[in-house]
Design a protein around this motif. Structure first.
Motif, short mmCIF file in Angstrom:
data_model
loop_
_atom_site.label_atom_id
_atom_site.label_comp_id
_atom_site.label_asym_id
_atom_site.label_seq_id
_atom_site.Cartn_x
_atom_site.Cartn_y
_atom_site.Cartn_z
N SER A 26 0.83 -1.21 0.00
CA SER A 26 0.00 0.00 0.00
C SER A 26 0.87 1.26 0.00
CB SER A 26 -0.93 0.00 1.22
OG SER A 26 -1.83 -1.08 1.16
N ASP A 27 1.96 1.21 0.74
CA ASP A 27 2.85 2.37 0.77
C ASP A 27 3.48 2.61 -0.60
OD1 ASP A 27 4.18 4.37 2.58
OD2 ASP A 27 5.96 3.36 1.78
N GLY A 28 3.86 1.54 -1.29
CA GLY A 28 4.41 1.71 -2.63
C GLY A 28 3.39 2.24 -3.61
N LEU A 29 2.14 1.74 -3.54
CA LEU A 29 1.09 2.23 -4.42
C LEU A 29 0.79 3.69 -4.14
CD1 LEU A 29 -1.09 1.74 -6.55
CD2 LEU A 29 -2.60 0.93 -4.71
N ALA A 30 0.76 4.06 -2.85
CA ALA A 30 0.49 5.46 -2.50
C ALA A 30 1.59 6.38 -3.04
CB ALA A 30 0.38 5.59 -0.98
N GLY A 31 2.84 5.90 -3.02
CA GLY A 31 3.92 6.71 -3.59
C GLY A 31 3.74 6.93 -5.08
N ASP A 32 3.33 5.91 -5.83
CA ASP A 32 3.10 6.05 -7.27
C ASP A 32 1.96 7.01 -7.55
OD1 ASP A 32 5.13 4.26 -7.62
OD2 ASP A 32 3.80 2.52 -7.91
N SER A 44 -0.08 12.41 -9.20
CA SER A 44 -0.83 13.62 -8.86
C SER A 44 0.08 14.85 -8.89
CB SER A 44 -1.45 13.46 -7.46
OG SER A 44 -2.10 14.65 -7.08
N GLU A 45 1.26 14.75 -8.31
CA GLU A 45 2.17 15.89 -8.29
C GLU A 45 2.67 16.21 -9.70
OE1 GLU A 45 5.18 14.76 -5.59
OE2 GLU A 45 3.89 14.88 -3.80
N SER A 46 2.94 15.19 -10.49
CA SER A 46 3.40 15.43 -11.87
C SER A 46 2.34 16.15 -12.67
CB SER A 46 3.77 14.11 -12.54
OG SER A 46 4.84 13.49 -11.85
N ASP A 89 -8.50 -1.66 4.01
CA ASP A 89 -8.88 -0.26 3.82
C ASP A 89 -8.12 0.66 4.77
OD1 ASP A 89 -10.75 -0.90 1.84
OD2 ASP A 89 -12.26 -1.37 3.34
N ARG A 90 -7.94 0.23 6.01
CA ARG A 90 -7.22 1.08 6.96
C ARG A 90 -5.76 1.25 6.56
NH1 ARG A 90 -10.18 -2.07 10.68
NH2 ARG A 90 -8.32 -3.35 11.12
N THR A 91 -5.15 0.13 6.09
CA THR A 91 -3.74 0.22 5.68
C THR A 91 -3.57 1.11 4.46
OG1 THR A 91 -3.38 -2.03 6.51
CG2 THR A 91 -1.75 -1.15 4.99
N LEU A 92 -4.45 0.96 3.47
CA LEU A 92 -4.36 1.79 2.26
C LEU A 92 -4.65 3.25 2.58
CD1 LEU A 92 -3.93 1.97 -0.78
CD2 LEU A 92 -6.35 1.38 -1.09
N GLU A 93 -5.63 3.51 3.42
CA GLU A 93 -5.96 4.90 3.79
C GLU A 93 -4.80 5.56 4.53
OE1 GLU A 93 -9.62 7.36 5.93
OE2 GLU A 93 -9.38 5.21 6.28
N LYS A 94 -4.15 4.80 5.41
CA LYS A 94 -3.01 5.35 6.13
C LYS A 94 -1.86 5.69 5.18
CE LYS A 94 0.15 4.22 9.91
NZ LYS A 94 0.53 3.18 10.93
N ALA A 95 -1.60 4.81 4.20
CA ALA A 95 -0.53 5.06 3.25
C ALA A 95 -0.84 6.26 2.36
CB ALA A 95 -0.29 3.81 2.40
N LEU A 96 -2.07 6.36 1.86
CA LEU A 96 -2.44 7.50 1.00
C LEU A 96 -2.41 8.81 1.78
CD1 LEU A 96 -5.43 5.91 -0.97
CD2 LEU A 96 -3.16 6.48 -1.87
N ASP A 97 -2.85 8.78 3.02
CA ASP A 97 -2.87 9.99 3.83
C ASP A 97 -1.45 10.50 4.09
OD1 ASP A 97 -4.55 11.84 5.48
OD2 ASP A 97 -3.27 11.05 7.08
N ALA A 98 -0.49 9.57 4.17
CA ALA A 98 0.89 9.96 4.42
C ALA A 98 1.58 10.46 3.16
CB ALA A 98 1.67 8.79 5.01
N ARG A 99 1.19 10.00 1.96
CA ARG A 99 1.90 10.34 0.72
C ARG A 99 1.19 11.38 -0.15
NH1 ARG A 99 6.04 7.13 -1.10
NH2 ARG A 99 7.01 6.01 0.65
N VAL A 100 -0.12 11.40 -0.15
CA VAL A 100 -0.88 12.27 -1.04
C VAL A 100 -1.34 13.51 -0.29
CG1 VAL A 100 -2.90 12.43 -2.54
CG2 VAL A 100 -1.63 10.27 -2.36
N ASP A 101 -1.02 14.68 -0.83
CA ASP A 101 -1.38 15.94 -0.18
C ASP A 101 -2.81 16.37 -0.50
OD1 ASP A 101 1.17 16.04 0.88
OD2 ASP A 101 1.97 17.15 -0.85
N GLN A 102 -3.34 16.02 -1.65
CA GLN A 102 -4.67 16.42 -2.07
C GLN A 102 -5.73 15.51 -1.44
OE1 GLN A 102 -3.48 19.39 -3.28
NE2 GLN A 102 -5.20 19.23 -4.71
N PRO A 103 -6.97 15.99 -1.37
CA PRO A 103 -8.07 15.11 -0.92
C PRO A 103 -8.18 13.90 -1.85
CG PRO A 103 -8.77 17.40 -0.91
CD PRO A 103 -7.44 17.38 -1.61
#
Length: 447
Positions: A57-63, A68-70, A116-130
């Motif tokens: 999940s952390d790797g997917l959130a980084g991608d 999004s940033e690009s 869902d909790r693991t993926l949400e935690k990873a996205l919340d840490a990597r993605v700045d946008q809603p």
């Protein structure tokens, strides 16, 4: 009396643990297997599956954060096309922009909340946008959407990018191994317990006086040793019983010879004053010899047969009427039981004769118990026996003259023989106060 928590816990477990050897053996084998498998499963999910899922999940959130940033750095169609091509080629992500849209308001979560909790935690840490995501709409994919200034950037990722999808195979193999181990354990335990049950059945049958062919010991070495020891003990006891019976039969035969000569001499002698008294003494001696021999023999070698209980009670009632008592017999029509007829008839006759000797009214009743057993009650209106002497009444050669005014011909074996017969059928006899005012002898036999 105070109980420590350990004692209370021990009492609680004692009430909950199965009472049978089969249940306890099964618990001893199955409980450790279940505990071990539960510990292995927990350790797998805690130390492996959750950790792998978190890293995926952390790797997917980084991608997703990169995409999004690009796009925000250069929100042009040309840059979006480049991002889409790179994401598809290198990251297996499908990226698309939905212009002038906002994130869905409905939250959809899967049955396994940890994903869902693991993926949400990873996205919340990597993605700045809603962001918004859904792991349930597509079985093989995860739908992730990120809010951008001019729309929603939608990213479809393979499910294996976010979660370790092969965990169910490990759990399945673990369950199959558990079932296999438990099946082998159950079959093994059942085979061992069955050998002990057969030994118990043979011992119970011998206690009832039933003659059975020698059974072959089975099971573990200790069980076979116990069975062999039981068979040797049974043979020794049977030899002792046979020797005692043969000895008493020989003594009875030897005593009958002089008694017969005495009876013949009295019959041929001229009448004299004590002739009748002497004949009565001879009759009593013969009766005593018959009682001793019957008590020693016990009719143990007799085979069980299906007997009409009502007919047996009516025959015993007819014998009791000859003593002069008023007898009432009550038994359901067609009531039958597997009994040794000679021995059981003797027990009923002893009880009925004893009641008729000490009371004017006798009642014989029989009924079937709810458990399928048989209950026979013999009541009289005689003087009865004090409750503190009930146990003594069953003692061989015990004569309770003070309480029962016992017949002069009795030798104190009537109740002892009756109880021996009842116990030989797997039941027992108890004494109680009768509602007729005298004594009640109650026979209960198992079904």
């Amino acid at each position: 009396m105070r109980f420590t928590p350990l004692a209370v816990w021990g009492r609680f477990l004692k009430r909950r643990v199965p009472s049978s050897l089969w249940g306890r053996s099964l618990l001893i084998i199955v409980a450790p297997i279940l505990i071990m498998q539960g510990a292995v499963t927990w350790a797998f999910f805690d130390a492996h599956w959750q950790r792998v899922t978190a890293r995926l999940s952390d790797g997917l959130a980084g991608d997703i954060a990169w995409a999004s940033e690009s796009y925000r750095d250069d929100p042009t169609p040309q840059n979006l096309a480049v991002i889409t091509e790179r994401a598809q080629k290198s990251m297996q992500l499908s990226v698309a922009l939905i212009e002038d849209e906002t994130l869905p308001t409905e939250q959809r979560r899967g049955a396994i909340g940890i994903v869902d909790r693991t993926l949400e935690k990873a996205l919340d840490a990597r993605v700045d946008q809603p962001f918004w995501f859904d792991t349930t709409r597509y079985p093989a994919y995860v739908d992730i959407q990120v809010q951008e200034p001019n729309g929603v950037l939608r990213i479809i990722a393979p499910r294996e990018r976010a979660v370790a999808t092969q965990a169910h195979i490990f759990v399945l193999w673990l369950m199959l191994a558990t079932v296999l181990l438990m099946s082998v354990a159950i079959l093994f335990i059942r085979n061992q317990v069955r050998a002990i049950e057969r030994l118990a059945e043979a011992a119970e049958a011998f206690g009832r006086g039933e003659i059975q062919p020698r059974f072959k010991p089975h099971g573990a070495r200790e069980v076979r040793q116990a069975a062999t020891a039981f068979m040797a003990m049974r043979d020794r006891i049977q030899r002792h019983i046979d020797q005692r019976t043969a000895l008493l039969a020989s003594v009875s035969h030897d005593l009958r010879t002089p008694l017969t000569r005495l009876r013949l001499e009295l019959a041929l002698a001229p009448p004299f004053k004590r002739a009748e008294d002497m004949k009565g003494d001879i009759d009593e001696m013969e009766h005593m010899i018959d009682e001793y021999l019957a008590f020693a023999r016990g009719e143990a070698g007799e085979a069980a047969q299906t007997v009409d209980v009502g007919a047996m009670l009516r025959a015993a009632g007819d014998d009791a009427r000859r003593v002069g008592a008023v007898v009432e017999v009550s038994a359901p029509n067609g009531l039958t039981a597997a009994l040794r007829p000679i021995a059981f008839r003797r027990a009923i006759n002893n009880l009925a004769g004893n009641a008729a000797s000490h009371g004017e009214h006798v009642r014989l009743t029989a009924r079937t118990l709810p458990s399928g057993g048989l209950e026979i009650a013999v009541d009289d209106d005689g003087p009865g026996i004090p409750e503190d002497m009930y146990d003594e009444a069953f003692t061989p050669f015990s004569r309770l003259d003070e309480s029962r005014n016992q017949n002069s011909k009795g030798v104190g074996l009537g109740l002892a023989i009756a109880r021996d017969v009842a116990r030989g059928h797997g039941g027992d006899i108890t004494l109680a106060r009768s509602d007729m005012g005298g004594l009640q002898a109650l026979i209960r036999l198992p079904g």
